[in-house]
Motif scaffolding. Structure first.
Motif, PDB file in Angstrom:
ATOM      1  N   ALA B  91       0.862  -1.300  -0.048  1.00 13.14           N
ATOM      2  CA  ALA B  91      -0.047   0.106   0.046  1.00 13.14           C
ATOM      3  C   ALA B  91       0.869   1.142   0.125  1.00 13.14           C
ATOM      4  N   ALA B  92       2.099   1.293   0.825  1.00 15.60           N
ATOM      5  CA  ALA B  92       2.945   2.420   0.955  1.00 15.60           C
ATOM      6  C   ALA B  92       3.372   2.654  -0.338  1.00 15.60           C
ATOM      7  N   THR B  93       3.766   1.389  -1.188  1.00 16.96           N
ATOM      8  CA  THR B  93       4.571   1.632  -2.354  1.00 16.96           C
ATOM      9  C   THR B  93       3.549   2.482  -3.563  1.00 16.96           C
ATOM     10  N   VAL B  94       1.964   2.025  -3.375  1.00 15.94           N
ATOM     11  CA  VAL B  94       1.216   2.424  -4.298  1.00 15.94           C
ATOM     12  C   VAL B  94       1.241   4.102  -3.834  1.00 15.94           C
ATOM     13  N   LEU B  95       1.169   4.364  -2.834  1.00 15.40           N
ATOM     14  CA  LEU B  95       1.258   5.864  -2.318  1.00 15.40           C
ATOM     15  C   LEU B  95       2.190   6.573  -2.759  1.00 15.40           C
ATOM     16  N   ILE B 219       1.202   4.697   6.833  1.00 13.71           N
ATOM     17  CA  ILE B 219       1.940   4.444   5.512  1.00 13.71           C
ATOM     18  C   ILE B 219       2.509   5.846   4.875  1.00 13.71           C
ATOM     19  N   PHE B 220       1.611   6.971   5.422  1.00  8.60           N
ATOM     20  CA  PHE B 220       2.078   8.210   4.663  1.00  8.60           C
ATOM     21  C   PHE B 220       3.452   8.642   4.981  1.00  8.60           C
ATOM     22  N   PRO B 221       4.031   8.623   6.248  1.00  9.72           N
ATOM     23  CA  PRO B 221       5.238   8.916   6.328  1.00  9.72           C
ATOM     24  C   PRO B 221       6.416   8.047   5.619  1.00  9.72           C
ATOM     25  N   TYR B 222       6.105   6.922   5.584  1.00 10.52           N
ATOM     26  CA  TYR B 222       6.905   6.100   4.785  1.00 10.52           C
ATOM     27  C   TYR B 222       7.005   6.523   3.133  1.00 10.52           C
ATOM     28  N   ILE B 224       6.047   9.254   1.853  1.00 10.96           N
ATOM     29  CA  ILE B 224       6.812  10.445   1.659  1.00 10.96           C
ATOM     30  C   ILE B 224       8.269  10.287   1.380  1.00 10.96           C
ATOM     31  N   ALA B 225       8.827   9.593   2.444  1.00 10.36           N
ATOM     32  CA  ALA B 225      10.285   9.359   2.442  1.00 10.36           C
ATOM     33  C   ALA B 225      10.580   8.708   1.248  1.00 10.36           C
ATOM     34  N   LEU B 226      10.094   7.383   0.870  1.00  6.41           N
ATOM     35  CA  LEU B 226      10.211   6.885  -0.309  1.00  6.41           C
ATOM     36  C   LEU B 226       9.788   7.563  -1.495  1.00  6.41           C
ATOM     37  N   ALA B 227       9.302   8.390  -1.528  1.00  5.17           N
ATOM     38  CA  ALA B 227       9.112   9.284  -2.699  1.00  5.17           C
ATOM     39  C   ALA B 227      10.226  10.121  -3.000  1.00  5.17           C
TER      40      ALA B 227
END
Lengths: 139, 485
Positions: B91-95, B219-222, B224-227
Motif C-alpha cells: 500500500a505504501a508503494t502505491v502511495l 503508511i504516509f510518512p514512509y 513521503i520518505a520513499l518518494a
C-alpha cells in the motif's frame, strides 16, 4: 609531412608534453590540422556529477583542461579543432582515430609501473596496438 | 513523434539487447539482496525489478536508465515491514507512486537542483555504508566457510574482469560457487533459507489493508520518505546517464514515470523502487542507450527466474553478501576523503552531518533534509556578512557598505557605525550592496535617524534601482528629511 594529426589529451602534464611534440611535427607543414580530443571517462562520470554543480559547470571544467593546449597551438598558428568524446578512454580514442583516417596519433603516457598497468590499464598501449596509423607516445 | 519512438526504441537494437541481458543478470542478485534487507521474500524484490524496469522502459524520461528494486528504498521500508507486514508495504508503494506523480505534475523535480553537492555526496556514502552494515549480520557469527566464500567472491569479482570481459564477474562467482557448494555438499545458508522463489508471473491484487485514516497515517510518512529518496536517486542517476551519453532527459517525465512504475509494482506484489546508479552505468558501458535495453533487462530477469528459480534458491548467502560488498564499494564516493580536506569547511560539515544522521536513523530522507537545512543556514550565514568601511574626508565621513543587507545582516550593519560624531556631513554609499527587505530599510532608517539626532546631515547614495524603489516606498527618514530636534 602529415596533414591530419589526432592529439588525444586529458589536460595532464603528459598530455601537455605530447602537445609540444605534436606542434613540432605540425609546424613542418603549413597544411597540417590538429584535432584535439578529450575523452570524458565513463568510469569517472558518477564522481564528476557528484562533485560538480550542474551540467554546464562540468562541461566548462572539461573544456578548461584543454585551454593550455589550445594556447600552445594558437601561439604557433596551427589550425585545430576540439572535441569532447564520451566513453572508456582507450577504445574511444581508437574508434575515433580509425573512423576519421588520421595520419598520426599523438598521445602522452602516464608512465605507469607494471602493477599499476595491470590494475589501471595503459591507454597508450591499447592505442598503439589497435590504431591503424603511426602513433607517437610521449613520455 | 514516430521519429522519436523510433530513435528511443529502435536506433540501437543489437547493443540494447546485449546490454539489457548483462543488466538482467546483474539485477537478480541485487533484487534478492535488497528484498532480504527490507525483510520480505526475494520474490517481492524480483517482481519489483521486473515490473519497474518494464514500466519505466515505456514511461520513463531517461532512455537507457535502469530502474528496479533498490537498496536506498529497501532500507526505508525495514520498520514498516517489521511492524505491519507486506500488505502495508505494498500500500505504501502505491502511495509513493501517487506522490511521485504529483511531484512530476507540479514540477517539483526541478527543485532538486537546489540540493547541494555536499548533501548528494553524503547521500551516496550513507547509502553505501547502510547497505554494507546490512551485510554484516550475514557474515559475523556464521561458519568459517562463510568467511572463505565471501573472500573468494570478492577475489573473483575484482580480479576476473581483468582477464574475462565478456561475462559479468558476479555471474561467474554465483555459478562457480553455487556449483561448488552443491557438488561438495557444503552446509551453508542459501537464499532459499530466507524465502522462497515462486516460478510464476506476478498477479494483480489489492493489498489487504483496512482502508481507514489510521492506515493512511501509518503508511504516509514512509511513502513521503520513499518518494523523496526515490526521486533523488533517480534524478542523480539520470544526470549521470545524461553525462555518459551526452544527451538530455526529461526530469519531470521521469518523476511521473517513477510514480506510475511504483503504483503498478505495488498492485502486483512488488516493493517500491527507483533508478539505480550502478546498473545504469553497467547498461551504458555495455552499449545500452535506448528504451529497449531497460525492457530487455526486466523481461529477461523474469524469464530467468521462471526458468532457473530452483537454482536461484541454491545461491549461497556468502556469495550474495560478497557481491553486495562490491556494490557498496562501487557506490561509495572514495574521493570524499580528499573532498573533506579540500572543500570549504561548511560543505565538509554538511556532508558528514548527512552521513551521520542517515547512519544513526537508518533513514536516508532524514539525512537529506537535515543536510539541506544545514547548508541553507551556512549559506545565509555566509551571505549575511556585511562590511562597513569608513573613510574620513575633510568635511565629511564616507561609509562604503559591502555585502547584502537583509534580515540576517541588519544587526551587524547597525553595530558597525560609530554614532558619537556631531555636526558632520555623512555619506553612506550602497554601490557595493543591495537592500533586500523591510528589515534592511528599517536598519537604514535607524542609522540615519541616529546620526540626525546629533545634528549630522546624512546622504544615502549608490542604491541600485530595486533597492532605491524599496527605500522610496518604506523608509521613514525620507519623510522627515529635516534634522530633528
Amino acid at each position: 609531412m602529415y596533414e591530419k594529426i589526432l592529439l588525444a589529451a586529458d589536460g595532464s602534464e603528459n598530455s601537455l608534453r605530447a602537445s609540444v611534440e605534436a606542434i613540432k611535427i605540425a609546424s613542418m607543414n603549413s597544411e597540417c590540422k590538429v584535432d584535439i580530443i578529450y575523452v570524458a571517462d565513463f568510469a569517472k562520470s558518477k564522481n564528476e556529477i557528484l562533485h560538480t554543480q550542474g551540467k554546464e559547470a562540468l562541461d566548462f571544467s572539461r573544456r578548461q583542461k584543454l585551454i593550455p593546449i589550445q594556447e600552445l597551438l594558437q601561439a604557433k598558428n596551427i589550425p585545430y579543432t576540439t572535441n569532447i568524446l564520451r566513453g572508456e578512454p582507450g577504445p574511444t580514442i581508437i574508434r575515433y582515430a580509425n573512423e576519421h583516417a588520421f595520419e598520426l596519433v599523438v598521445i602522452g603516457s602516464r608512465g605507469l609501473n607494471a602493477l599499476q598497468e595491470m590494475v589501471l590499464g595503459s591507454v597508450s598501449h591499447k592505442v598503439v596496438k589497435r590504431v591503424n596509423c603511426p602513433v607517437l607516445i610521449v613520455k | 513523434m514516430l521519429e522519436k519512438i523510433k530513435k528511443e526504441w529502435f536506433s540501437n537494437v543489437r547493443a540494447d539487447i546485449l546490454a539489457g541481458a548483462v543488466v538482467a543478470l546483474a539485477l537478480i542478485p541485487e533484487a534478492i539482496a535488497f528484498s532480504i534487507i527490507a525483510g520480505v521474500d526475494p520474490m517481492v524484490g524480483l517482481y519489483a525489478s521486473f515490473l519497474i524496469a518494464v514500466t519505466i522502459a515505456f514511461v520513463g524520461g531517461r532512455p537507457g536508465m535502469i530502474s528496479a528494486a533498490t537498496g536506498a528504498m529497501a532500507l526505508l521500508m525495514v520498520p514498516l515491514v517489521k511492524e505491519y507486514g507486506l500488505d502495508y508495504l505494498l500500500a505504501a508503494t502505491v502511495l509513493t507512486g501517487v506522490i511521485q506523480i504529483l511531484f512530476g505534475v507540479f514540477k517539483i523535480a526541478k527543485l532538486m537542483k537546489f540540493i547541494p553537492r555536499a548533501v548528494m555526496i553524503g547521500f551516496v556514502n550513507a547509502l553505501a555504508i547502510l547497505v554494507f552494515l546490512a551485510q554484516v549480520p550475514h557474515i559475523l557469527g556464521e561458519s568459517t566457510v562463510t568467511y572463505i566464500f565471501v573472500a573468494i567472491t570478492l577475489v573473483i569479482v575484482y580480479v576476473l574482469p581483468r582477464f574475462v570481459k565478456s561475462i559479468p564477474a558476479p555471474l561467474i562467482a554465483i555459478i562457480a560457487l553455487t556449483a561448488v557448494t552443491l557438488y561438495a555438499g557444503i552446509d551453508m545458508k542459501v537464499v532459499g533459507d530466507l524465502g522462497g522463489i515462486t516460478k510464476s508471473l506476478p498477479e494483480f491484487f489489492i493489498p489487504n489493508i483496512p482502508f481507514t485514516f489510521e492506515t493512511l497515517a501509518i503508511i504516509f510518512p514512509y511513502s513521503i520518505a520513499l518518494a523523496i529518496v526515490g526521486l533523488l536517486e533517480s534524478l542523480l542517476t539520470a544526470s549521470i546517464v545524461d553525462d555518459m551519453t551526452g544527451t538530455d532527459s526529461n526530469k519531470n517525465k521521469e518523476a511521473k514515470g517513477q510514480g506510475i512504475a511504483n503504483i503498478i509494482t505495488g498492485f502486483f506484489g512488488g516493493m517500491a523502487g527507483c533508478a539505480m546508479i550502478g546498473q545504469s552505468v553497467i547498461n551504458v558501458k555495455s552499449g545500452g542507450r535506448g528504451r529497449l535495453s531497460t525492457l530487455v533487462a526486466g523481461l529477461l530477469l523474469m524469464f530467468l527466474i521462471i526458468v532457473l528459480g530452483d537454482l536461484v534458491v541454491q545461491i549461497p548467502m556468502p556469495v550474495l553478501v560478497g557481491i553486495m560488498i562490491m556494490v557498496c564499494i562501487g557506490t561509495f564516493d572514495w574521493s570524499s576523503f580528499s573532498y573533506l580536506r579540500k572543500a570549504p569547511r561548511s560543505d565538509a560539515i554538511v556532508m558528514l552531518t548527512t552521513v551521520i544522521i542517515v547512519v544513526a536513523t537508518h533513514d536516508l530522507s532524514k539525512g537529506v533534509i537535515a543536510g539541506v537545512i544545514l547548508s541553507t543556514i551556512f549559506f545565509v550565514a555566509k551571505i549575511a556578512k556585511i562590511r562597513v568601511i569608513e573613510k574620513q574626508g575633510d568635511d565629511f565621513i564616507h561609509f562604503v557598505i559591502e555585502g547584502q543587507l537583509f534580515f540576517a545582516s541588519v544587526e551587524e550593519f547597525i553595530d558597525a557605525f560609530n554614532y558619537t560624531v556631531e555636526n558632520r556631513n555623512i555619506i553612506i554609499d550602497f554601490t557595493e550592496s543591495h537592500v533586500w527587505d523591510d528589515s534592511a530599510v528599517g536598519a537604514i532608517d535607524k542609522v540615519v535617524l541616529k546620526y540626525r539626532e546629533r545634528q549630522n546631515i546624512v546622504t544615502i547614495e549608490g542604491l541600485d534601482s530595486s533597492s532605491e524603489k524599496m527605500v522610496e516606498k518604506l523608509a521613514i527618514y525620507k519623510k522627515t528629511n529635516t534634522i530633528s530636534n
